[in-house]
Design an enzyme around this catalytic site. Structure first.
Site, PDB file in Angstrom:
ATOM      1  N   ALA A 195      67.845   7.405  37.486  1.00 26.01           N
ATOM      2  CA  ALA A 195      69.065   8.189  37.324  1.00 26.01           C
ATOM      3  C   ALA A 195      70.004   7.904  38.487  1.00 26.01           C
ATOM      4  O   ALA A 195      69.723   8.306  39.601  1.00 26.01           O
ATOM      5  CB  ALA A 195      68.734   9.675  37.269  1.00 26.01           C
ATOM      6  N   CYS A 196      71.108   7.210  38.237  1.00 24.38           N
ATOM      7  CA  CYS A 196      72.012   6.802  39.313  1.00 24.38           C
ATOM      8  C   CYS A 196      73.458   6.810  38.829  1.00 24.38           C
ATOM      9  O   CYS A 196      73.719   6.903  37.630  1.00 24.38           O
ATOM     10  CB  CYS A 196      71.671   5.394  39.804  1.00 24.38           C
ATOM     11  SG  CYS A 196      69.959   5.192  40.367  1.00 24.38           S
TER      12      CYS A 196
END
Length: 471
Positions: A8-9
């Site tokens: 998750a970025c």
């Protein structure tokens, strides 16, 4: 297939003609699925005549290791893999890997992901030391995927002083890459974003061998008259509209405030030209944002439903925010890595020169439990304290960030001036010393800020009582 916790970025890329100082920028928040996942930051020095084999702890991928040097931000606990994530090598080529994305079931049916292929835990380790340019980074990683396959769908940023390339790996063997135009920027958020590919323009687009034939053979293109990578390989789901697209919407809202867009739109453009030139502070503001000044801010005054509607850019599980800057100068200190450990909403971005032999020991010292001599734990403690009394502490925290941002600019200008006549080992030694000076200043300022907040916080306890004078 095994799934790792690094998935998750949010990424930001800014071309040199879109930036205020002529620098190329690539940046990303590295997020996890847990709030406490310590990171290190140091220089991986070059070694000579090394003949070692890399074996991924994550999926046992086996590849020969390189000899070159580079900055690196690996996990402190490497049981699951190295996850070096980002860095700039001795050739002044940088990369950030990865922006986790998702391919749709139609394309994966015909080219599934490979369990023991190239994954996020390995990409920086296996690519960054070898490459001499951003374009070569795409080529090198593409060759690895052709040989070993890809374990995940990922976006990868590459840059040098001339170019920025963004590569999206969708399936086990197929990918595309686009050169970010010099006058444009891009924001990516866990969703395939690259749109139309011009196969007649290999100077600005790259792609995996046979990708056109793969799409045609398996009847995968939903469009009548275009070849759009997002439409063919990407997803368009409820999760995208609440987890992914709102972050792109907010990043574009900050840089193009006059353009009205729907945060749940599936048609937000991948590339935009900004309304004003973009500074490093603008990039920091995006990565540190949580829908500030909108009803969707989890720390704001909107309804509980609105505050929980969209996934913010800055989260409690952001553990490593980085902005890689390649300046126009050619005097040997053009590469700077701005490091924000912990939640960048409350932390300061610390500038480090990458033409150095070391960063600072406080960035490689990461014990299992909190210790304020560790940069990771220092900033983690700060985020905990600020958020615990956000309304009371937000303004002094913003003042702290502003003061250090000003100091950072002044320090970089001072180093530039003092290093004009240095080169080679003398320049590297000088920049190494300056990295330690910078780290010390930020560490001391952060400890002082933390102490001030803790002192003020003693008056904020709910366990207090004042006698009514009328009793």
């Amino acid at each position: 297939m095994k799934r790792h916790t690094h998935a998750a970025c949010t990424s930001v890329m800014v071309g040199k003609k879109a930036s205020i100082d002529g620098s190329n920028y690539i940046a990303r928040n590295e997020d996890n699925f847990v709030a406490n996942w310590p990171k290190k930051f140091y220089v991986q020095k070059a070694v000579q005549n090394r003949h070692e084999t890399y074996v991924s702890p994550y999926n046992k991928l086996t590849v020969e290791l390189p000899e070159n040097g580079y900055t690196t931000s690996p996990d402190a606990n490497q049981d699951e893999g190295y996850y070096e994530e980002d860095g700039i090598n001795e050739k002044n080529v940088g990369m950030s890997a990865t922006e986790s994305v998702t391919a749709n079931e139609k394309v994966l049916a015909y080219d599934p992901l490979i369990e023991n292929g190239v994954a996020e835990d390995s990409i920086t380790t296996l690519v960054l030391p070898y490459i001499n340019s951003a374009r070569e980074g795409v080529e090198y990683l593409g060759n690895l995927i052709a040989k070993y396959g890809s374990t995940e769908s990922n976006g990868v940023e590459f840059f040098d002083k001339d170019d920025i390339w963004y590569m999206e790996i969708a399936t086990g063997h197929h990918w595309v890459a686009i050169r970010i135009p010099d006058d444009s920027y891009a924001v990516a958020a866990n969703q395939i974003g690259i749109e139309k590919i011009d196969f007649s323009d290999p100077e600005n687009y790259m792609w995996s061998e046979g990708i056109q034939e793969f799409v045609a053979k398996n009847n995968l293109n939903p469009d009548f008259d275009s070849w759009n990578f997002r439409h063919i390989f990407g997803t368009d789901t409820k999760k995208d509209r609440h987890y992914n697209t709102p972050r792109v919407w907010y990043g574009q809202k900050m840089l193009n405030p006059s353009i009205e867009q729907n945060p749940e739109s599936s048609d937000l453009p991948f590339l935009r030209k900004p309304e004003k030139k973009i500074s490093v502070e603008d990039i920091q503001a995006i990565l540190a944002s949580h829908y500030n000044e909108t009803k969707f801010d989890p720390l704001g005054s909107g309804s509980e439903e609105d505050k929980k509607r969209y996934r913010a850019i800055c989260l409690s599980r952001t553990m490593n925010s980085h902005i890689l800057q390649m300046r126009e100068t050619d005097n040997g200190n053009q590469a700077i890595e701005w490091k924000g450990l912990g939640m960048p909403c409350f932390s300061a971005y610390v500038p480090f020169f990458t033409n150095a032999n070391a960063i600072d020991e406080s960035y490689s010292f990461v014990p299992e439990k909190m210790n304020l001599d560790s940069a990771y734990w220092l900033y983690t403690a700060l985020e905990f304290v600020v958020e615990s009394h956000y309304q009371e502490f937000v303004e002094p925290n913003l003042d702290y960030q502003k003061e250090l941002a000003q100091w950072a600019r002044q320090k970089i200008a001072e180093v530039d001036k003092e290093s004009q006549n240095l080169s080679g080992a003398d320049l590297t030694d000088y920049l190494t010393d300056q990295n330690k000076v910078i780290a010390k200043h930020f560490n001391e300022a952060t400890k002082a800020h933390l102490a001030d907040l803790a002192t003020q916080g003693t008056e904020l306890s709910k366990l207090t009582f004042k006698m009514d004078p009328n009793l």
